[in-house]
Design an enzyme around this catalytic site. Structure first.
Site, PDB file in Angstrom:
ATOM      1  N   ARG A  61     -11.547   9.699   3.236  1.00 24.29           N
ATOM      2  CA  ARG A  61     -12.805   9.224   3.756  1.00 24.29           C
ATOM      3  C   ARG A  61     -14.435  10.184   3.988  1.00 24.29           C
ATOM      4  NH1 ARG A  61     -10.583   4.940   8.162  1.00 24.29           N
ATOM      5  NH2 ARG A  61      -9.331   3.534   6.498  1.00 24.29           N
ATOM      6  N   ARG A  81       4.921  -1.904  13.067  1.00 22.94           N
ATOM      7  CA  ARG A  81       4.764  -3.299  12.544  1.00 22.94           C
ATOM      8  C   ARG A  81       5.790  -4.261  12.921  1.00 22.94           C
ATOM      9  NH1 ARG A  81       5.322  -2.304   6.657  1.00 22.94           N
ATOM     10  NH2 ARG A  81       3.667  -1.369   7.181  1.00 22.94           N
ATOM     11  N   GLU A 140      -1.871   1.462  15.423  1.00 20.08           N
ATOM     12  CA  GLU A 140      -1.967   0.152  15.604  1.00 20.08           C
ATOM     13  C   GLU A 140      -0.853  -0.299  15.309  1.00 20.08           C
ATOM     14  OE1 GLU A 140      -4.199  -1.103  11.489  1.00 20.08           O
ATOM     15  OE2 GLU A 140      -2.537  -0.162  10.722  1.00 20.08           O
ATOM     16  N   THR A 153       5.761  -5.248   0.880  1.00 15.01           N
ATOM     17  CA  THR A 153       6.511  -3.905   0.654  1.00 15.01           C
ATOM     18  C   THR A 153       6.448  -3.932  -0.463  1.00 15.01           C
ATOM     19  OG1 THR A 153       7.252  -5.072   2.727  1.00 15.01           O
ATOM     20  CG2 THR A 153       8.516  -3.105   0.868  1.00 15.01           C
ATOM     21  N   HIS A 156       2.843  -2.396  -1.634  1.00 12.71           N
ATOM     22  CA  HIS A 156       2.664  -0.421  -1.167  1.00 12.71           C
ATOM     23  C   HIS A 156       3.010   0.178  -2.493  1.00 12.71           C
ATOM     24  CE1 HIS A 156       2.903   2.329   2.120  1.00 12.71           C
ATOM     25  NE2 HIS A 156       1.759   1.426   2.545  1.00 12.71           N
TER      26      HIS A 156
HETATM   27  P1  0O2 Z   1       0.715   3.417   5.092  1.00 13.87           P
HETATM   28  O1  0O2 Z   1       1.226   3.949   4.061  1.00 13.87           O
HETATM   29  O2  0O2 Z   1       1.045   2.107   5.317  1.00 13.87           O
HETATM   30  O3  0O2 Z   1       0.118   3.885   6.150  1.00 13.87           O
HETATM   31  P2  0O2 Z   1      -7.822   2.402  10.284  1.00 13.87           P
HETATM   32  O4  0O2 Z   1      -6.615   3.006  10.349  1.00 13.87           O
HETATM   33  O5  0O2 Z   1      -7.908   1.226  11.492  1.00 13.87           O
HETATM   34  O6  0O2 Z   1      -9.550   3.089  10.482  1.00 13.87           O
HETATM   35  P3  0O2 Z   1      -7.658   0.897   7.897  1.00 13.87           P
HETATM   36  O7  0O2 Z   1      -6.913   2.149   7.020  1.00 13.87           O
HETATM   37  O8  0O2 Z   1      -9.055   0.634   6.877  1.00 13.87           O
HETATM   38  O9  0O2 Z   1      -8.592   1.274   8.950  1.00 13.87           O
HETATM   39  O10 0O2 Z   1      -6.948   0.105   8.173  1.00 13.87           O
HETATM   40  P4  0O2 Z   1      -6.196  -1.497   8.010  1.00 13.87           P
HETATM   41  O11 0O2 Z   1      -7.290  -2.449   7.174  1.00 13.87           O
HETATM   42  O12 0O2 Z   1      -6.007  -1.732   9.685  1.00 13.87           O
HETATM   43  O13 0O2 Z   1      -5.273  -1.404   7.466  1.00 13.87           O
HETATM   44  C1  0O2 Z   1      -4.538  -0.251   7.556  1.00 13.87           C
HETATM   45  C2  0O2 Z   1      -3.450  -0.223   7.185  1.00 13.87           C
HETATM   46  O14 0O2 Z   1      -2.396  -1.775   6.697  1.00 13.87           O
HETATM   47  C3  0O2 Z   1      -1.936   0.202   5.635  1.00 13.87           C
HETATM   48  O15 0O2 Z   1      -2.172   1.786   6.440  1.00 13.87           O
HETATM   49  C4  0O2 Z   1      -1.337  -0.534   5.763  1.00 13.87           C
HETATM   50  O16 0O2 Z   1       0.151   0.947   5.921  1.00 13.87           O
HETATM   51  C5  0O2 Z   1      -1.958  -2.000   5.976  1.00 13.87           C
HETATM   52  N1  0O2 Z   1      -2.760  -1.926   4.991  1.00 13.87           N
HETATM   53  C6  0O2 Z   1      -4.156  -2.600   4.469  1.00 13.87           C
HETATM   54  N2  0O2 Z   1      -4.489  -3.490   3.779  1.00 13.87           N
HETATM   55  C7  0O2 Z   1      -3.275  -3.233   2.727  1.00 13.87           C
HETATM   56  C8  0O2 Z   1      -2.632  -4.241   1.605  1.00 13.87           C
HETATM   57  O17 0O2 Z   1      -3.647  -3.986   0.809  1.00 13.87           O
HETATM   58  N3  0O2 Z   1      -2.200  -3.609   1.224  1.00 13.87           N
HETATM   59  C9  0O2 Z   1      -0.665  -3.655   1.421  1.00 13.87           C
HETATM   60  N4  0O2 Z   1       0.375  -3.399   0.977  1.00 13.87           N
HETATM   61  N5  0O2 Z   1      -0.991  -3.086   2.887  1.00 13.87           N
HETATM   62  C10 0O2 Z   1      -1.783  -2.722   3.580  1.00 13.87           C
HETATM   63  P5  0O2 Z   1      -2.165   2.803   4.837  1.00 13.87           P
HETATM   64  O18 0O2 Z   1      -3.442   4.099   5.723  1.00 13.87           O
HETATM   65  O19 0O2 Z   1      -2.605   2.043   3.795  1.00 13.87           O
HETATM   66  O20 0O2 Z   1      -0.997   3.130   4.188  1.00 13.87           O
END
Ligand code: 0O2
Length: 203
Positions: A61, A81, A140, A153, A156
């Site tokens: 970002r 979660r 979150e 899972t 991811h």
């Molecule tokens: P990790 O490894 O899980 O931590 P924000 O965090 O609000 O500033 P963001 O990241 O766009 O902005 O928010 P959003 O959409 O709420 O997504 C945050 C988290 O949701 C992600 O964290 C994932 O855990 C999950 N997530 C969102 N989109 C997807 C997806 O398409 N597939 C999967 N499997 N998980 C998703 P991180 O940081 O990406 O990863």
């Protein structure tokens, strides 16, 4: 780099926030007295985002990759979660969490109502908690069904692979599975409602 090195003194409050949310959600069944119809929340997981994952997110970002940015520019340094069996339960738990006095819900994202193009479904809440140290921390909360958690899972794992053979095929298969899971979740909910309706008719 360790969590302590990256997040510094804020880590104590972050761990407190993580545990506080787990405790609050853990009290759901008891507070609602719903255990007789089976548990609403099947399990919870939580994590403090690793320094590596946080730095990558900040870098992508184009933000400073320090603790201040991590705690003010993104909202999921602390993540919990909550996994339920049925789709209706996701909303019941979300609505209940919104009434809790321990934190303020400042943003929600309903990826069940608006799935991502890849098929991702989940309900996200950003909450602000006042910590005992006098700061306000964001966290979150993701609420999913067990079937969508299973899917997310596996999906991811794609994120951390630099090169994946047959990536296009895998993505389209995952999308197909996501759609099937949405349909199965709907059927399971309908069957449960019918079973519980039967119970009510026999009372
Ligand atoms: P990790 O490894 O899980 O931590 P924000 O965090 O609000 O500033 P963001 O990241 O766009 O902005 O928010 P959003 O959409 O709420 O997504 C945050 C988290 O949701 C992600 O964290 C994932 O855990 C999950 N997530 C969102 N989109 C997807 C997806 O398409 N597939 C999967 N499997 N998980 C998703 P991180 O940081 O990406 O990863």
């Amino acid at each position: 780099m360790t969590e302590e090195e990256f997040y510094g003194p804020a880590l104590t409050g972050m761990k407190w926030a993580e545990q506080t949310i787990l405790n609050i959600a853990g009290a759901y069944e008891w507070e609602r007295g719903q255990a007789e119809n089976g548990r609403t929340i099947l399990y919870q997981t939580s994590r403090i985002k690793t320094p590596e994952s946080m730095r990558n997110k900040l870098k992508s970002r184009k933000l400073e990759t320090d603790a201040h940015s991590a705690l003010t520019q993104v909202h999921d340094a602390v993540g919990v979660r909550i996994v339920c069996a049925f789709s209706d339960d996701v909303y019941k738990v979300a609505d209940w969490l919104k009434t809790r006095p321990e934190f303020r819900v400042v943003m929600t994202k309903d990826y069940f109502a608006h799935p991502k193009p890849n098929g991702y479904r989940s309900y996200h809440m950003i909450v602000l908690l006042p910590t005992p140290q006098g700061e306000e921390l964001s966290a979150e909360i993701q609420i999913r069904t067990i079937a969508t958690d299973f899917w997310a899972t596996l999906e991811h794992q794609l994120k951390y692979k630099r090169q994946v053979a047959h990536e296009e095929l895998i993505r389209s298969e995952l999308k197909r599975c996501a759609d099937e899971i949405a349909s199965v979740d709907l059927s399971m909910q309908t069957i449960r409602d019918m079973i519980q309706g039967e119970d009510k008719n026999q009372e």
